[in-house]
Design a protein around this motif. Structure first.
Motif, PDB file in Angstrom:
ATOM      1  N   THR A 478     -13.885   0.702  50.515  1.00 15.41           N
ATOM      2  CA  THR A 478     -13.151   0.254  51.993  1.00 15.41           C
ATOM      3  C   THR A 478     -11.861  -0.254  51.543  1.00 15.41           C
ATOM      4  O   THR A 478     -11.002   0.058  52.756  1.00 15.41           O
ATOM      5  CB  THR A 478     -14.328  -0.894  52.455  1.00 15.41           C
ATOM      6  N   LEU A 479     -11.326  -1.145  50.826  1.00 17.16           N
ATOM      7  CA  LEU A 479     -10.110  -1.643  50.935  1.00 17.16           C
ATOM      8  C   LEU A 479      -9.309  -0.629  50.372  1.00 17.16           C
ATOM      9  O   LEU A 479      -8.123  -0.528  51.060  1.00 17.16           O
ATOM     10  CB  LEU A 479     -10.244  -2.663  49.677  1.00 17.16           C
ATOM     11  N   VAL A 480      -9.348   0.317  49.567  1.00 19.48           N
ATOM     12  CA  VAL A 480      -8.617   1.437  49.132  1.00 19.48           C
ATOM     13  C   VAL A 480      -8.284   2.429  50.417  1.00 19.48           C
ATOM     14  O   VAL A 480      -7.165   2.886  50.691  1.00 19.48           O
ATOM     15  CB  VAL A 480      -9.083   1.982  47.948  1.00 19.48           C
ATOM     16  N   SER A 481      -9.375   2.717  51.016  1.00 22.46           N
ATOM     17  CA  SER A 481      -9.190   3.414  52.196  1.00 22.46           C
ATOM     18  C   SER A 481      -8.332   2.912  53.355  1.00 22.46           C
ATOM     19  O   SER A 481      -8.145   3.643  54.321  1.00 22.46           O
ATOM     20  CB  SER A 481     -10.599   4.035  52.829  1.00 22.46           C
ATOM     21  N   HIS A 482      -8.362   1.755  53.698  1.00 22.69           N
ATOM     22  CA  HIS A 482      -7.641   0.921  54.499  1.00 22.69           C
ATOM     23  C   HIS A 482      -6.321   0.532  54.366  1.00 22.69           C
ATOM     24  O   HIS A 482      -5.394  -0.201  55.051  1.00 22.69           O
ATOM     25  CB  HIS A 482      -8.365  -0.185  55.190  1.00 22.69           C
ATOM     26  N   CYS A 483      -5.932   0.937  53.040  1.00 27.93           N
ATOM     27  CA  CYS A 483      -4.548   0.272  52.607  1.00 27.93           C
ATOM     28  C   CYS A 483      -3.695   1.613  52.183  1.00 27.93           C
ATOM     29  O   CYS A 483      -3.844   2.617  52.064  1.00 27.93           O
ATOM     30  CB  CYS A 483      -4.474  -0.448  51.350  1.00 27.93           C
ATOM     31  N   ASP A 484      -2.386   1.294  52.693  1.00 27.43           N
ATOM     32  CA  ASP A 484      -1.308   2.349  52.313  1.00 27.43           C
ATOM     33  C   ASP A 484      -0.971   2.508  50.761  1.00 27.43           C
ATOM     34  O   ASP A 484      -0.457   1.520  50.179  1.00 27.43           O
ATOM     35  CB  ASP A 484      -0.339   2.068  53.181  1.00 27.43           C
ATOM     36  N   PRO A 485      -1.179   3.431  50.196  1.00 30.69           N
ATOM     37  CA  PRO A 485      -1.111   3.529  48.786  1.00 30.69           C
ATOM     38  C   PRO A 485       0.285   3.423  48.395  1.00 30.69           C
ATOM     39  O   PRO A 485       0.707   2.957  46.997  1.00 30.69           O
ATOM     40  CB  PRO A 485      -1.794   4.731  48.249  1.00 30.69           C
ATOM     41  N   ARG A 486       1.273   3.950  49.202  1.00 33.39           N
ATOM     42  CA  ARG A 486       2.560   3.521  48.801  1.00 33.39           C
ATOM     43  C   ARG A 486       3.435   2.104  49.010  1.00 33.39           C
ATOM     44  O   ARG A 486       4.326   1.860  48.562  1.00 33.39           O
ATOM     45  CB  ARG A 486       3.463   4.541  50.008  1.00 33.39           C
ATOM     46  N   ARG A 487       2.428   1.245  49.777  1.00 32.91           N
ATOM     47  CA  ARG A 487       3.033  -0.160  49.828  1.00 32.91           C
ATOM     48  C   ARG A 487       2.176  -1.075  49.504  1.00 32.91           C
ATOM     49  O   ARG A 487       2.487  -2.299  49.007  1.00 32.91           O
ATOM     50  CB  ARG A 487       3.255  -0.357  51.306  1.00 32.91           C
ATOM     51  N   ASP A 488       0.739  -0.908  49.523  1.00 32.53           N
ATOM     52  CA  ASP A 488      -0.145  -1.955  49.171  1.00 32.53           C
ATOM     53  C   ASP A 488      -1.013  -1.768  47.957  1.00 32.53           C
ATOM     54  O   ASP A 488      -1.288  -0.690  47.565  1.00 32.53           O
ATOM     55  CB  ASP A 488      -1.055  -2.113  50.381  1.00 32.53           C
ATOM     56  N   PHE A 489      -0.961  -2.974  47.229  1.00 33.68           N
ATOM     57  CA  PHE A 489      -1.780  -2.981  46.182  1.00 33.68           C
ATOM     58  C   PHE A 489      -3.164  -3.602  46.101  1.00 33.68           C
ATOM     59  O   PHE A 489      -3.372  -4.617  46.668  1.00 33.68           O
ATOM     60  CB  PHE A 489      -1.086  -3.846  44.980  1.00 33.68           C
ATOM     61  N   VAL A 490      -4.239  -2.885  45.693  1.00 28.88           N
ATOM     62  CA  VAL A 490      -5.626  -3.219  45.617  1.00 28.88           C
ATOM     63  C   VAL A 490      -6.008  -3.695  44.016  1.00 28.88           C
ATOM     64  O   VAL A 490      -5.925  -2.930  43.418  1.00 28.88           O
ATOM     65  CB  VAL A 490      -6.385  -2.039  46.233  1.00 28.88           C
ATOM     66  N   GLY A 491      -6.583  -5.011  43.720  1.00 32.05           N
ATOM     67  CA  GLY A 491      -6.883  -5.364  42.750  1.00 32.05           C
ATOM     68  C   GLY A 491      -8.402  -5.768  42.522  1.00 32.05           C
ATOM     69  O   GLY A 491      -8.697  -6.289  43.808  1.00 32.05           O
ATOM     70  N   HIS A 492      -9.193  -5.577  41.454  1.00 31.21           N
ATOM     71  CA  HIS A 492     -10.479  -6.126  41.247  1.00 31.21           C
ATOM     72  C   HIS A 492     -10.494  -7.426  40.436  1.00 31.21           C
ATOM     73  O   HIS A 492     -10.306  -7.054  39.162  1.00 31.21           O
ATOM     74  CB  HIS A 492     -11.218  -5.321  41.018  1.00 31.21           C
ATOM     75  N   VAL A 493     -10.470  -8.675  40.731  1.00 32.38           N
ATOM     76  CA  VAL A 493     -10.336  -9.842  39.954  1.00 32.38           C
ATOM     77  C   VAL A 493     -11.865  -9.813  39.097  1.00 32.38           C
ATOM     78  O   VAL A 493     -11.728 -10.255  37.712  1.00 32.38           O
ATOM     79  CB  VAL A 493     -10.648 -11.185  40.944  1.00 32.38           C
ATOM     80  N   GLY A 494     -12.851  -9.310  39.871  1.00 38.98           N
ATOM     81  CA  GLY A 494     -14.242  -9.445  38.720  1.00 38.98           C
ATOM     82  C   GLY A 494     -15.152  -9.763  39.867  1.00 38.98           C
ATOM     83  O   GLY A 494     -15.086 -10.495  40.990  1.00 38.98           O
ATOM     84  N   GLY A 495     -16.564  -9.229  39.454  1.00 37.51           N
ATOM     85  CA  GLY A 495     -17.646  -9.664  40.287  1.00 37.51           C
ATOM     86  C   GLY A 495     -17.267  -9.097  41.858  1.00 37.51           C
ATOM     87  O   GLY A 495     -17.069  -8.122  41.854  1.00 37.51           O
ATOM     88  N   ASP A 496     -17.432  -9.945  42.732  1.00 37.84           N
ATOM     89  CA  ASP A 496     -17.259  -9.490  43.952  1.00 37.84           C
ATOM     90  C   ASP A 496     -16.028 -10.204  44.734  1.00 37.84           C
ATOM     91  O   ASP A 496     -15.871 -10.293  45.885  1.00 37.84           O
ATOM     92  CB  ASP A 496     -18.664 -10.067  45.238  1.00 37.84           C
ATOM     93  N   ASP A 497     -14.911 -10.516  43.772  1.00 37.66           N
ATOM     94  CA  ASP A 497     -13.716 -10.919  44.172  1.00 37.66           C
ATOM     95  C   ASP A 497     -12.769  -9.958  43.951  1.00 37.66           C
ATOM     96  O   ASP A 497     -12.500  -9.370  42.929  1.00 37.66           O
ATOM     97  CB  ASP A 497     -13.427 -12.089  43.443  1.00 37.66           C
ATOM     98  N   PHE A 498     -11.920  -9.436  45.270  1.00 32.18           N
ATOM     99  CA  PHE A 498     -10.852  -8.771  45.335  1.00 32.18           C
ATOM    100  C   PHE A 498      -9.926  -9.185  45.772  1.00 32.18           C
ATOM    101  O   PHE A 498      -9.554 -10.369  46.548  1.00 32.18           O
ATOM    102  CB  PHE A 498     -11.306  -7.538  46.094  1.00 32.18           C
ATOM    103  N   VAL A 499      -8.427  -8.784  45.414  1.00 34.66           N
ATOM    104  CA  VAL A 499      -7.264  -9.054  45.785  1.00 34.66           C
ATOM    105  C   VAL A 499      -6.311  -7.866  46.365  1.00 34.66           C
ATOM    106  O   VAL A 499      -6.682  -6.788  45.694  1.00 34.66           O
ATOM    107  CB  VAL A 499      -6.244  -9.817  44.683  1.00 34.66           C
ATOM    108  N   VAL A 500      -5.921  -7.963  47.520  1.00 31.36           N
ATOM    109  CA  VAL A 500      -5.036  -7.081  48.097  1.00 31.36           C
ATOM    110  C   VAL A 500      -3.577  -7.551  48.390  1.00 31.36           C
ATOM    111  O   VAL A 500      -3.535  -8.789  49.105  1.00 31.36           O
ATOM    112  CB  VAL A 500      -5.661  -6.486  49.513  1.00 31.36           C
ATOM    113  N   LEU A 501      -2.535  -7.096  48.026  1.00 33.51           N
ATOM    114  CA  LEU A 501      -1.137  -7.139  48.117  1.00 33.51           C
ATOM    115  C   LEU A 501      -0.390  -6.507  49.306  1.00 33.51           C
ATOM    116  O   LEU A 501      -0.244  -5.444  48.741  1.00 33.51           O
ATOM    117  CB  LEU A 501      -0.527  -7.534  46.800  1.00 33.51           C
ATOM    118  N   PHE A 502      -0.269  -6.841  50.512  1.00 32.47           N
ATOM    119  CA  PHE A 502      -0.003  -5.994  51.489  1.00 32.47           C
ATOM    120  C   PHE A 502       1.714  -6.127  51.627  1.00 32.47           C
ATOM    121  O   PHE A 502       2.236  -7.106  51.553  1.00 32.47           O
ATOM    122  CB  PHE A 502      -0.550  -6.527  52.986  1.00 32.47           C
ATOM    123  N   GLN A 503       2.262  -4.946  51.722  1.00 30.73           N
ATOM    124  CA  GLN A 503       3.635  -4.886  52.194  1.00 30.73           C
ATOM    125  C   GLN A 503       3.754  -4.305  53.604  1.00 30.73           C
ATOM    126  O   GLN A 503       4.771  -4.040  54.230  1.00 30.73           O
ATOM    127  CB  GLN A 503       4.792  -4.354  51.089  1.00 30.73           C
TER     128      GLN A 503
END
Length: 594
Positions: A478-503
């Protein structure tokens, strides 16, 4: 007498391709192509051998001599005929793969007509649907539109197409994208030692994504060891070919070799190598420079056409005036335009700059990795086909090509993200920290988001870790499909915790869609009874049974202003605090400072 006999034998030995063709001295060998999930032999490739005890025995020597004698097309036709003749004599009903250059395919249809080709196959007793034409010599496709036209006509009659040795340095993503072959055969370079080379693992995964996009079946060529076979099988490559699976032989094999069959049937999986980290320091455009002599912009179109015709290796040429580039001619684009009706008569004597891209991509040789990544993800993607010009202080230095740029940037970024989460394959803590550092150093604004699931532990306990993993993967998708791969970074901290860094400027709208899309998708992972009740009964953290609502996603967002934070951990802490507020919100979304 012995000496005289040796002299006579030497005299009688076939020394030229013309002799080979006159004496019908070719012999077809067939190597099996195997379905890797079950070991079924689904087809064979026809591999031609010259006369035994002849210097022309090996295919490479045979075709090298044919080029020298000007008999390449005749040899290809003879190889095709021998492959078909021997094939039908063995009563085979599997697919037959035959090698032909693009030029041979076009000339075959032009000389026999489509009806004549089908009649010829019928005379050999080979159904069109059983024949796969492997296009060889990718770099010599002189008239791609005509090849596509002929291939489409043959496809309509049941024939299929494959690209041979894809990735050998001569292959073309454009040819794959435009010809749309049913099958692509991965060059053996990427298979050799794949079990111990993480970069090759990532390359195969990348090719698999291309294949999924284009609806193409992949064949891994050159499988020669148990470890290579196990690794390729576990990567999901559908078909395989190589000495470990089956040797070329005049008699087509009906089953894989026993050791290969044991590997395919085994439940043991390969342990895939992890990427070693690459800092990316020192990688510049200079690494991609190809020294290609430039031409003057006033050179005629006909003269450029001759230059391309004289040098099959010439992929493009820069137009330079007073040492500075003013245009770029790409081989394929030029040839396509020059081959159009009346183009030679209309433009042949005119300056070649009329065919050129006069606003090519210019990169200084000192351009670094980060800038290369920005180029790769820019909206202008013409360089992937046209290539780009490398300069030094504004003066022409050489040419670079899109496939080289993609490879270098991709390999460097994959290396940098060695700590990818094994469940979602998203970058982990180290790449996340590095990306935040780069964002802070850039001095620009961005938005740090922290995503976390509500009531995930009860779900995981109730349905089991397998279903829990699927829930985690749903978050990632869901995160990857709604982010712009050219500008937004999606990371998985672990477990059910995720980070998205939007530009992306529309980050808030994206966050709202992420929450809504996930919450809707998560309901499909509950059974009907839970949906009817709106949740499940499970133990809480204190071991007490109680009711929990269906799992949802909360996202906390922190718009980061230039200079607001100096260290990545400050950003992470602020995002975590925003996440806690989001979990208390009925909307599942909280914005720090809003």
């Amino acid at each position: 007498m012995a000496a005289l006999r040796r002299s006579l034998d030497e005299a009688l030995r076939t020394q030229s391709v013309a002799q080979v063709l006159t004496r019908h001295a070719l012999q077809a060998h067939y190597q099996p192509i195997v379905r890797l999930k079950d070991g079924m032999v689904m087809g064979h490739e026809s591999l031609i051998r010259g006369p035994a005890d002849s210097p022309l025995r090996a295919p490479d020597a045979l075709f090298r001599a044919a080029r020298a004698e000007g008999l390449t097309l005749r040899l290809e036709q003879a190889c095709l005929n021998e492959g078909l003749r021997s094939w039908t004599s063995h009563g085979q009903d599997r697919r037959l793969f035959v090698n032909l250059s693009a030029d041979s395919v076009v000339k075959l249809v032009e000389s026999l007509t489509l009806t004549g080709v089908i009649q010829a196959l019928d005379a050999f007793g080979v159904a069109p649907s059983a024949l796969v034409i492997e296009i060889t010599e990718h770099e010599h496709v002189a008239d791609l539109p005509r090849l596509i036209e002929v291939a489409s006509a043959l496809r309509a009659r049941g024939l299929r197409f494959a690209l041979d040795d894809f990735g050998d340095g001569r292959s073309s993503l454009r040819l794959w994208a435009e010809l749309l072959p049913e099958i692509v055969k991965i060059d053996k370079y990427f298979i050799r030692g794949v079990n111990s080379e993480a970069v090759k693992i990532q390359t195969l995964k990348g090719l698999a994504r291309f294949a999924e996009t284009f609806g193409t079946t992949l064949v891994a060529e050159g499988i020669e060891t148990e470890a290579e076979l196990r690794t390729v099988r576990d990567l999901g490559i559908e078909l395989g070919q190589g000495y470990f699976l089956g040797l070329p032989d005049p008699l087509p094999a009906t089953a894989v070799l026993a050791p290969a069959g044991e590997v395919i049937a085994s439940a043991e999986i390969a342990v895939l190598p992890e990427m070693t980290r690459a800092a990316g320091a020192g990688i510049t455009v200079e690494r991609l420079v190809n020294i290609v002599a430039p031409i003057r912009p006033e050179l005629s179109v006909d003269e450029v056409a001759k230059a391309f015709a004289d040098s099959a290796e010439l992929r493009g040429v820069a137009l330079v005036e007073n040492g500075r580039p003013v245009g770029l001619l790409n081989r394929q684009s030029f040839v396509d335009r020059y081959a159009k009706p009346y183009a030679k008569e209309l433009y042949g004597r005119k300056p070649c700059i009329i065919f050129a891209n006069t606003t090519p991509l210019l990169l200084d040789k000192h351009t670094g990795l980060d800038a290369l990544t920005a180029v790769l993800t820019s909206s202008d993607q013409r360089y992937l086909a046209d290539g780009f010009i490398v300069t030094e202080g504004g003066r022409y230095l050489g040419l670079g090509f899109g496939d080289q740029l993609v490879r270098v940037v991709t390999e460097a970024r994959i290396e940098a993200a060695r700590h990818a989460n094994p469940l979602t394959f998203l970058p982990g803590n180290i790449p996340i920290t590095e990306h935040i550092e780069r964002l802070l150093e850039s001095g620009g604004a961005f938005v740090a988001c922290y995503g976390d699931l509500n009531d995930f532990k009860p779900y995981n306990d109730h349905y089991g870790y397998w279903r829990g993993d699927e829930m985690i993967r749903l978050v990632a998708r869901t995160l990857v499909s709604h982010c712009d791969p050219r500008r937004d970074f999606v990371g998985h901290v672990g477990g059910d915790d995720f980070v998205v860094l939007f530009q992306s400027d529309d980050w808030l709208d994206r966050c709202e869609r992420i929450v809504a899309t996930f919450n809707e998708g998560a309901r499909l992972l509950f059974d009907a009874e839970a949906l009817a009740r709106g949740g499940i009964e499970a133990e809480d953290r204190h071991g007490v049974m109680r009711f929990f609502k269906c799992t949802t996603l909360s996202v906390g967002a922190v718009p980061v202003r230039p200079g607001q934070f100096s260290r990545p951990e400050q950003v992470a802490s602020a995002a975590a605090a925003a996440k806690h507020k989001a979990k208390l919100s009925s909307l599942g979304l909280a914005i720090e400072g809003a």
